[in-house]
Design a protein around this motif. Structure first.
Motif, PDB file in Angstrom:
ATOM      1  N   ASP A 208       0.820  -1.211   0.000  1.00 39.55           N
ATOM      2  CA  ASP A 208       0.000   0.000   0.000  1.00 39.55           C
ATOM      3  C   ASP A 208       0.859   1.269   0.000  1.00 39.55           C
ATOM      4  N   TYR A 209       2.144   1.119  -0.314  1.00 35.38           N
ATOM      5  CA  TYR A 209       3.032   2.286  -0.308  1.00 35.38           C
ATOM      6  C   TYR A 209       2.811   3.196  -1.517  1.00 35.38           C
ATOM      7  N   VAL A 210       2.421   2.616  -2.646  1.00 33.55           N
ATOM      8  CA  VAL A 210       2.138   3.421  -3.843  1.00 33.55           C
ATOM      9  C   VAL A 210       0.754   3.032  -4.345  1.00 33.55           C
ATOM     10  N   THR A 211      -0.166   3.996  -4.326  1.00 32.38           N
ATOM     11  CA  THR A 211      -1.551   3.724  -4.705  1.00 32.38           C
ATOM     12  C   THR A 211      -2.007   4.723  -5.762  1.00 32.38           C
ATOM     13  N   ALA A 212      -3.219   4.520  -6.256  1.00 36.30           N
ATOM     14  CA  ALA A 212      -3.780   5.439  -7.256  1.00 36.30           C
ATOM     15  C   ALA A 212      -3.855   6.861  -6.714  1.00 36.30           C
ATOM     16  N   ALA A 213      -3.990   6.995  -5.392  1.00 32.48           N
ATOM     17  CA  ALA A 213      -4.070   8.324  -4.788  1.00 32.48           C
ATOM     18  C   ALA A 213      -2.760   9.109  -4.920  1.00 32.48           C
ATOM     19  N   HIS A 214      -1.663   8.423  -5.205  1.00 33.35           N
ATOM     20  CA  HIS A 214      -0.365   9.084  -5.316  1.00 33.35           C
ATOM     21  C   HIS A 214      -0.038   9.507  -6.752  1.00 33.35           C
ATOM     22  N   ARG A 215      -0.884   9.111  -7.681  1.00 35.06           N
ATOM     23  CA  ARG A 215      -0.584   9.356  -9.096  1.00 35.06           C
ATOM     24  C   ARG A 215      -0.366  10.844  -9.390  1.00 35.06           C
ATOM     25  N   GLN A 216      -1.229  11.695  -8.864  1.00 33.96           N
ATOM     26  CA  GLN A 216      -1.129  13.127  -9.151  1.00 33.96           C
ATOM     27  C   GLN A 216       0.175  13.705  -8.619  1.00 33.96           C
ATOM     28  N   ALA A 217       0.564  13.308  -7.402  1.00 35.59           N
ATOM     29  CA  ALA A 217       1.799  13.818  -6.808  1.00 35.59           C
ATOM     30  C   ALA A 217       3.016  13.350  -7.594  1.00 35.59           C
ATOM     31  N   ILE A 218       2.984  12.100  -8.061  1.00 41.13           N
ATOM     32  CA  ILE A 218       4.102  11.577  -8.848  1.00 41.13           C
ATOM     33  C   ILE A 218       4.245  12.362 -10.151  1.00 41.13           C
ATOM     34  N   LEU A 219       3.141  12.529 -10.885  1.00 37.63           N
ATOM     35  CA  LEU A 219       3.219  13.189 -12.189  1.00 37.63           C
ATOM     36  C   LEU A 219       3.508  14.685 -12.065  1.00 37.63           C
ATOM     37  N   ALA A 220       3.106  15.294 -10.948  1.00 40.36           N
ATOM     38  CA  ALA A 220       3.399  16.713 -10.753  1.00 40.36           C
ATOM     39  C   ALA A 220       4.897  16.952 -10.613  1.00 40.36           C
ATOM     40  N   GLN A 221       5.609  15.989 -10.027  1.00 39.56           N
ATOM     41  CA  GLN A 221       7.041  16.154  -9.776  1.00 39.56           C
ATOM     42  C   GLN A 221       7.909  15.397 -10.791  1.00 39.56           C
ATOM     43  N   PHE A 222       7.343  14.328 -11.365  1.00 42.50           N
ATOM     44  CA  PHE A 222       8.061  13.490 -12.328  1.00 42.50           C
ATOM     45  C   PHE A 222       7.156  13.255 -13.538  1.00 42.50           C
ATOM     46  N   PRO A 223       6.983  14.280 -14.364  1.00 38.13           N
ATOM     47  CA  PRO A 223       6.000  14.191 -15.450  1.00 38.13           C
ATOM     48  C   PRO A 223       6.308  13.120 -16.498  1.00 38.13           C
ATOM     49  N   ALA A 224       7.560  12.659 -16.573  1.00 38.60           N
ATOM     50  CA  ALA A 224       7.898  11.602 -17.538  1.00 38.60           C
ATOM     51  C   ALA A 224       7.834  10.209 -16.907  1.00 38.60           C
ATOM     52  N   ALA A 225       7.194  10.114 -15.757  1.00 36.38           N
ATOM     53  CA  ALA A 225       7.203   8.856 -15.000  1.00 36.38           C
ATOM     54  C   ALA A 225       6.550   7.708 -15.767  1.00 36.38           C
ATOM     55  N   GLN A 226       7.195   6.544 -15.679  1.00 36.62           N
ATOM     56  CA  GLN A 226       6.604   5.271 -16.088  1.00 36.62           C
ATOM     57  C   GLN A 226       6.306   4.475 -14.818  1.00 36.62           C
ATOM     58  N   ALA A 227       5.387   3.514 -14.941  1.00 31.84           N
ATOM     59  CA  ALA A 227       5.008   2.734 -13.762  1.00 31.84           C
ATOM     60  C   ALA A 227       4.945   1.252 -14.099  1.00 31.84           C
ATOM     61  N   LYS A 228       5.375   0.442 -13.129  1.00 34.33           N
ATOM     62  CA  LYS A 228       5.279  -1.011 -13.240  1.00 34.33           C
ATOM     63  C   LYS A 228       4.778  -1.551 -11.913  1.00 34.33           C
ATOM     64  N   THR A 229       3.982  -2.622 -11.978  1.00 32.30           N
ATOM     65  CA  THR A 229       3.522  -3.305 -10.773  1.00 32.30           C
ATOM     66  C   THR A 229       4.015  -4.747 -10.801  1.00 32.30           C
ATOM     67  N   LEU A 230       4.642  -5.169  -9.718  1.00 36.77           N
ATOM     68  CA  LEU A 230       5.039  -6.566  -9.564  1.00 36.77           C
ATOM     69  C   LEU A 230       3.975  -7.266  -8.732  1.00 36.77           C
ATOM     70  N   GLU A 231       3.164  -8.080  -9.389  1.00 37.77           N
ATOM     71  CA  GLU A 231       2.092  -8.772  -8.680  1.00 37.77           C
ATOM     72  C   GLU A 231       2.666  -9.861  -7.774  1.00 37.77           C
ATOM     73  N   GLY A 232       1.936 -10.128  -6.689  1.00 44.91           N
ATOM     74  CA  GLY A 232       2.321 -11.222  -5.804  1.00 44.91           C
ATOM     75  C   GLY A 232       3.457 -10.896  -4.860  1.00 44.91           C
ATOM     76  N   CYS A 233       3.764  -9.621  -4.695  1.00 46.08           N
ATOM     77  CA  CYS A 233       4.781  -9.268  -3.700  1.00 46.08           C
ATOM     78  C   CYS A 233       4.415  -7.948  -3.042  1.00 46.08           C
ATOM     79  N   GLY A 234       5.012  -7.717  -1.876  1.00 44.55           N
ATOM     80  CA  GLY A 234       4.710  -6.530  -1.098  1.00 44.55           C
ATOM     81  C   GLY A 234       5.801  -5.482  -1.203  1.00 44.55           C
TER      82      GLY A 234
END
Length: 258
Positions: A208-234
């Motif tokens: 729960d460290y990175v959620t959809a609620a953080h998307r705006q803050a990430i893109l505001a500071q890192f507009p070229a951000a890419q994202a990946k999710t590793l399923e099955g791990c914390g």
């Protein structure tokens, strides 16, 4: 700042998280060192690095720059997990021309609520001078509600001395600085710095460290951000799925280097 450097080529700094040390990302370093100069650091107040009374992301980013200067490195890729990811992001925001790319593993550029009270309680209450050995220390930490993998990770900081045991990390210093480490200095209404270079945010699917609620803050500071999710791990995604994690990071940095 204590560090280990291996390999040759473009520079990559690997930065561990809270309570960690430079061995935490060793597997990633081994995957990268055939093509890159890999520098794994002990963050201040951890491992063999200096103990600081005051620790925040501004002075940590300055320490990263001082290390690059010491090594004669003009630019580097920065990869960090958790707190180390925040250090990487803060450094990129403050010194964008020195940072080739950023990889932040399971952390966002935001302030978090406290979540380490049980760990601090377990570590602070460990009777270091009376310990007979690591099994006793492990039992003590487990009795405070800490799960076994986390307890084993924490005990990597335990060092035997002539009079018993000691913590390698500056436990008191980390507790004093904790509000700064879970906080974030780059948020409105303050002036928000922006890093326009390539960045990759890798999150654990069960974290729960990175959620959809953080998307705006990430893109505001890192507009070229890419994202990946590793399923099955914390949160410990680099330890839980090292092969996939190492491949994702290597492929991302390779793209920025060619």
């Amino acid at each position: 700042m204590n560090y280990v450097s291996t390999g040759h080529g473009p520079a990559i700094l690997l930065i561990h998280g809270l309570f960690g040390n430079l061995d935490n990302l060793k597997s990633l370093g081994q995957a990268l060192e055939n093509q890159y100069q890999v520098i794994r650091v002990d963050v201040p107040n951890h491992g063999l690095s200096a103990h600081w009374p005051q620790m925040d992301y501004i002075n940590l980013s300055q320490a990263i720059m001082a290390l690059l200067d010491e090594l004669g490195i003009e630019q580097a890729h920065l990869v960090g997990h958790s707190m180390g990811g925040k250090i990487a992001m803060a450094t990129a925001l403050a010194f964008p021309k020195r940072v080739l790319s950023v990889v932040a593993a399971d952390i966002a550029p935001v302030a978090y609520q406290p979540r380490h009270a049980e760990i601090f309680a377990a570590l602070e209450s460990l009777p270091l001078t009376e310990l007979q050995g690591r099994p006793q220390a492990l039992a003590h930490i487990l009795s405070h509600g800490i799960d076994d993998p986390t307890a084993q990770f924490l005990l990597k900081n335990l060092q035997r001395t002539e009079s018993g045991f000691r913590w390698k990390m500056n436990l008191n210093g980390l507790k004093e600085c904790y509000s700064s480490l879970i906080g974030w200095h780059n948020c409105p209404p303050f002036v928000t710095q922006v890093y326009l270079g390539p960045s990759l945010f890798i999150r654990g699917g069960a974290s729960d460290y990175v959620t959809a609620a953080h998307r705006q803050a990430i893109l505001a500071q890192f507009p070229a951000a890419q994202a990946k999710t590793l399923e099955g791990c914390g949160h410990w995604l680099h330890a839980q799925k090292p092969t996939i994690f190492n491949r994702i990071v290597t492929e991302f940095i390779d793209k920025q280097s060619h």
